[in-house]
Every structure is written in structure tokens, then in C-alpha cells.
Design an enzyme around this catalytic site. Structure first.
Site, PDB file in Angstrom:
ATOM      1  N   GLU A 188      54.169  17.053 -49.793  1.00 35.55           N
ATOM      2  CA  GLU A 188      53.326  17.817 -48.871  1.00 35.55           C
ATOM      3  C   GLU A 188      51.873  17.603 -49.229  1.00 35.55           C
ATOM      4  OE1 GLU A 188      54.996  21.758 -47.520  1.00 35.55           O
ATOM      5  OE2 GLU A 188      55.694  21.687 -49.578  1.00 35.55           O
ATOM      6  N   HIS A 235      66.257  22.545 -50.287  1.00 36.23           N
ATOM      7  CA  HIS A 235      66.056  21.394 -49.405  1.00 36.23           C
ATOM      8  C   HIS A 235      66.472  20.067 -50.045  1.00 36.23           C
ATOM      9  CE1 HIS A 235      64.049  24.357 -47.103  1.00 36.23           C
ATOM     10  NE2 HIS A 235      62.853  24.217 -47.580  1.00 36.23           N
TER      11      HIS A 235
HETATM   12  C1  BG6 Z   1      59.641  25.821 -47.067  1.00 39.36           C
HETATM   13  C2  BG6 Z   1      58.891  26.060 -48.340  1.00 39.36           C
HETATM   14  O1  BG6 Z   1      60.992  26.121 -47.233  1.00 39.36           O
HETATM   15  O2  BG6 Z   1      59.515  24.457 -46.690  1.00 39.36           O
HETATM   16  C3  BG6 Z   1      57.432  25.689 -48.176  1.00 39.36           C
HETATM   17  O3  BG6 Z   1      59.002  27.427 -48.703  1.00 39.36           O
HETATM   18  C4  BG6 Z   1      57.294  24.278 -47.658  1.00 39.36           C
HETATM   19  O4  BG6 Z   1      56.731  25.831 -49.395  1.00 39.36           O
HETATM   20  C5  BG6 Z   1      58.178  24.059 -46.426  1.00 39.36           C
HETATM   21  O5  BG6 Z   1      55.945  24.065 -47.321  1.00 39.36           O
HETATM   22  C6  BG6 Z   1      58.200  22.598 -46.025  1.00 39.36           C
HETATM   23  O6  BG6 Z   1      58.855  22.472 -44.793  1.00 39.36           O
HETATM   24  P1  BG6 Z   1      58.517  21.279 -43.802  1.00 39.36           P
HETATM   25  O7  BG6 Z   1      59.493  21.445 -42.687  1.00 39.36           O
HETATM   26  O8  BG6 Z   1      57.096  21.446 -43.394  1.00 39.36           O
HETATM   27  O9  BG6 Z   1      58.729  20.029 -44.585  1.00 39.36           O
END
Ligand code: BG6
Length: 491
Positions: free
Chosen positions: A218, A242
């Protein structure tokens, strides 16, 4: 092909945490999009719950603003927006107190025949209490479901406690533990890639695959969620759910069908086959980092501590890299390198399957000079798949080899709007399809594997390794994979 918009039954959705960040950024925009596609039945209602004393109209205005912020302008259709806002209702209630519950009962009353969804977008510490109150107020109807947002606990014991408390009110088949990564288009495509093509499955094992990399990077920091994040950290926030879910989908055996238990049984076997990381292995196989101030596109980026606005030295990790191993026949000797972090160089999530090198070269170059095949499954930002192959460099000069890619970009090929994961998952809850949700034993198996790492980190009392914001994490993460003679796939 079946139609792309499958109607759902009439429902009432009760969102605890209705004024929170998740509701505003994800849940309400997702429901709005479903309304745009006429998937939401006419009389369906969304009842938001929070402690603030708001009336229905004030809440509707708040949602209008949230949609204007989080839905792209060209997708705002005024007539759908009015219809959607008309579905909203609001009840002020403190989950820990008695007031407000009878009002919620009154609003729901007379609609016991509808699907009723309780979405708990609150701190997990409240899950048990909210469920107890739902029960006490006789709101759990035969067609009720409860959705639990992650994180389910912060370790195995607290996860079990939450699951027990929820389980006293809702049966397992009424309980939907959400991991929004499972609703992402490309994550689902992983199953299609593996099980709707004959090409890969015969090669999908230790004989042909050298290793797998899973990266969820990220570019953003903690974005005003510092209070939650600092108690959680990247291992709990991203890896326990995840990244392990992605690993399961890559590594699981073919399920006998797409039914929820068939898929979840196979994922569970993977989680249970993960080799525990304990003792001195924790330092060898894991790296934790925390970002320091840096710069991105010429603009200064604050460090984690500054972003938190904290006046103490937090030791929370904002980056994790680790080497996971799966102890079964298919994957013996094939490491899965996982890496995730905030404030990394770019936003990208991908799974990279590295195949083994050829056993012998008949070409002028040696076998080591022939680049191994690689399959990249890109989850975001540009969903797609890329298969790299060796080809002959065109033209004269003899047999000169070079790698080239077959590149499938879903956006270019299908030219459709990519649905947010929450759109699919919310409709799956209403439909009563739990395939893309985590079963209790999966969540607990994931904690069982993660917990020794958390404990060892705590005992070591070493601070996380610093990395500059907008970089690829601490150098120790590079060393982790290079010790094995491999390198991270460059985005
Ligand atoms: C969430 C986390 O589950 O997933 C966050 O708590 C993170 O910290 C997010 O930013 C990322 O999700 P995506 O869909 O933007 O990759």
C-alpha cells in the site's frame, strides 16, 4: 451464461457502526452501486446504528456527502441516489446500554419474513455484546444473518471468545466472517484459472514450481485509523487474514465443488499444514518494519510516529515479510514469501508463481541463463494476469533467447466497471452464500499459525526495522529472500 445481475430477496440490513469509516467508504457506496444495477428489491431497508443522536434526515445527508466523496462523479445518478437515500433509516443506540434496542425492534417489527442482516462494523470487542442484545430483544429471526468485520480478535484466545459469544446467538451457517480480499475479482479468478483450465493444474506443485511470492503493498499510511492500527500492526491487520487467504487459494487442493464447505475444507487443510514458525526461526523467517519520514513525487511523507501524532515510540510494525512453508506432498520444499506494508513505493497486490528452471539447455546459453517461467496474478490496481515465457529474439543472429509476456489486462479485455469486493460480498450474505466468507475453524487455524510469531516478537523486544516511506521496506526483507538465492519480483 447466467445473467450478471442475479436478483436477491427482500432484506433489511442493520449496520452497527453506521456512521463509521467503513460504512461511509465501503458499505454504503457498495449498496448504492447495487441499487444502480436494480439489484436491491423495492422495499429493502438499510437501518444504520450508532451512538450519535441523529435523525433520519441528518443521516441521509451524511450518506449523500459520503457517496459524493466515495463514488465517482459519473456514476452518481440523481434518481437512484434519491431512491437509495429513501431506503435509509437510523436508530441511535449504544451497544452496551439498553436504551434504543426496543426502538430498533419496533423498526424491524412486522418484517420477520424478510432476510435480516446484522452487519457489525464495530470494534470486535463489541461483537459478543451486540449479539447478546440482539438475542435478548428477540431480533434473531430464522432468516437472520450476522456479518463480522475483521479482525476477529487479536490472538487465538480472543478470537475463540468472540466466536463463542457470537455462536451463542447465531448458528455457524448464519455467521459471515468477512475478508474483503475474497470478494476481489482477481481473487475469484484464481479459482477459475486453476480449476477451469487444464493448463496449470498438472504443473501446480513442487515438481514444477520453485516458489511463490504474495505481495500486498500500500502506498497510503494509516489514514486516520491510527488508534486501531497501532494496537494491531501489519501482521494482524493484513497477514492473519488477507495474505493467508490468498495463500490458501493458491495452495489448496481442488475442492469437489464450489459449495461453501467444500472450498473452506480445502483452505483449512492448507492453514493446518503451515509449518509453525517458532524459536530461532522467527528471526530467520520474519521481518518487521516501520516507516520513517520520506518523500514521494517530491512531496514530504511523514513517518509512522508523526502520522500517529503520538508522543511515544510505538513499536507497531507497518511492514511484514515472511517465509511460509506448507508441509504436504504438493508443496514440500516450495517457500511462499509473503510481504505487506504501508507507505511502500506503490500500491500493488499480486501473486507471483515462479516456475523451476529448465533441467538442461540445448541452446547456446546455459540452462541458468534461460529465465524461468513466471505467472503473475495482479489483484490491483490493474487486474490481470501475465505469463512470462522464453521466446527467440526475432531476426538474424542465431538462437538468441529473451523473455516475453502474454499479458491479459481485464480492464482492456472486458471493458466493464470492476465491482468493489463489498458489492459482491453483501449480496452473497443476502443470498445466503457463505463460500467467500471465513468459517470459524479457518480463522482460528490462521491465529494458531500467527500467534507464535506475535509472541516471539514481543519477547525479543527488538524495535521494528526502520524503512523510508515510499521505499520497498527494510533491507532485511530483501535479505530474507536473497538468503535463499531468490529475489522479490520487481513491480
Ligand atoms: C483492510 C486493512 O482490511 O484492508 C487496511 O484493515 C488496508 O489497513 C485494507 O488498508 C487494504 O484493502 P484494499 O482493498 O485497499 O487492498
Amino acid at each position: 451464461m447466467s445473467p450478471s445481475i442475479i436478483p436477491v430477496e427482500l432484506f433489511d440490513l442493520v449496520v452497527f457502526g453506521g456512521t463509521g469509516d467503513l460504512a461511509k467508504r465501503k458499505l454504503l457506496p457498495a449498496l448504492y452501486h447495487r441499487d444502480c444495477d436494480d439489484q436491491i428489491p423495492d422495499e429493502s431497508r438499510i437501518i444504520a446504528i450508532s451512538r450519535s443522536e441523529l435523525d433520519k434526515d441528518t443521516y441521509a445527508n451524511l450518506v449523500r456527502d459520503a457517496l459524493q466523496e466515495h463514488v465517482s462523479e459519473e456514476l452518481i445518478d440523481d434518481s437512484v441516489l434519491d431512491r437509495f437515500l429513501g431506503r435509509l433509516d437510523y436508530v441511535s443506540l449504544d451497544a452496551k446500554a439498553d436504551a434504543g434496542w426496543s426502538e430498533l425492534g419496533t423498526r424491524l417489527g412486522g418484517h420477520d419474513d424478510r432476510v435480516r442482516v446484522f452487519y457489525l462494523a464495530t470494534a470486535p470487542g463489541l461483537f459478543g455484546e451486540v449479539c447478546r442484545k440482539i438475542n435478548e430483544n428477540r431480533l434473531n429471526t430464522p432468516k437472520s444473518r450476522v456479518v463480522l468485520e475483521k479482525p476477529i480478535g487479536r490472538d487465538l484466545a480472543s478470537a475463540k471468545q468472540i466466536n463463542d459469544a457470537v455462536g451463542k446467538v447465531f448458528a455457524e451457517d448464519q455467521t459471515y466472517r468477512i475478508d474483503h480480499y475474497l470478494g476481489k475479482e482477481t481473487v475469484q479468478n484464481l479459482m477459475v484459472l486453476r480449476f477451469a483450465n487444464t493448463l496449470f493444474e498438472p504443473l501446480w506443485n513442487a515438481t514444477a514450481i520453485d516458489h511463490v511470492q504474495i505481495t500486498v503493498a500500500e502506498a497510503i499510511g494509516v489514514e486516520g485509523r491510527g488508534g486501531y492500527y497501532d494496537r494491531s500492526g501489519a501482521l494482524r491487520d493484513m497477514v492473519q487474514n488477507h495474505l493467508l487467504q490468498l495463500l490458501c487459494l493458491v495452495a489448496m487442493e481442488p475442492p469437489t465443488s464450489l459449495t461453501a464447505d467444500a472450498v473452506r475444507d480445502e483452505k483449512l487443510k492448507v492453514l493446518r499444514a503451515l509449518k509453525p514458525i517458532t524459536g530461532s526461526d522467527v528471526s530467520k523467517k520474519t521481518v518487521r518494519g516501520q516507516y520513517k519520514a520520506g518523500a514521494s513525487n517530491g512531496a514530504a511523507v511523514p513517518g509512522y510516529i508523526d502520522e500517529l501524532g503520538s508522543d511515544f515510540e510505538s513499536r507497531t510494525e507497518t511492514f511484514v515479510a515472511m517465509k511460509a512453508e506448507i508441509e504436504n506432498w504438493r508443496w514440500a520444499g516450495v517457500p511462499f514469501y509473503l510481504r505487506t506494508g504501508k507507505r511502500l513505493a506503490t500500491r500493488t497486490s499480486e501473486i507471483v508463481v515462479h516456475f523451476k528452471s529448465i533441467p538442461h539447455s540445448i541452446f547456446p546459453v546455459g540452462a541458468d541463463d534461460v529465465t524461468e517461467n513466471r505467472l503473475v496474478v495482479r489483484l490491483q490496481p490493474d487486474e490481470g494476469m501475465e505469463l512470462s515465457l522464453m521466446v527467440k529474439d526475432p531476426g538474424p543472429g542465431g538462437m538468441r533467447l529473451r523473455p516475453a509476456s502474454l499479458n491479459l489486462s481485464f480492464a482492456e479485455t472486458f471493458k466493464v466497471r470492476y465491482r468493489d469486493a463489498y458489492e459482491r460480498l453483501l449480496m452473497d450474505v443476502v443470498r445466503g452464500n457463505p463460500t467467500l466468507f471465513m468459517r470459524r475453524d479457518e480463522v482460528e487455524a490462521a491465529w494458531t499459525w500467527i500467534e507464535p510469531v506475535i509472541n516471539a516478537w514481543q519477547e525479543q523486544r527488538e524495535p521494528p526495522k526502520p524503512y523510508t516511506a515510499s521505499s520497498w521496506g527494510p533491507s532485511a526483507a530483501i535479505a530474507l529472500i536473497e538468503r535463499d538465492g531468490r529475489t522479490w519480483y520487481e513491480v
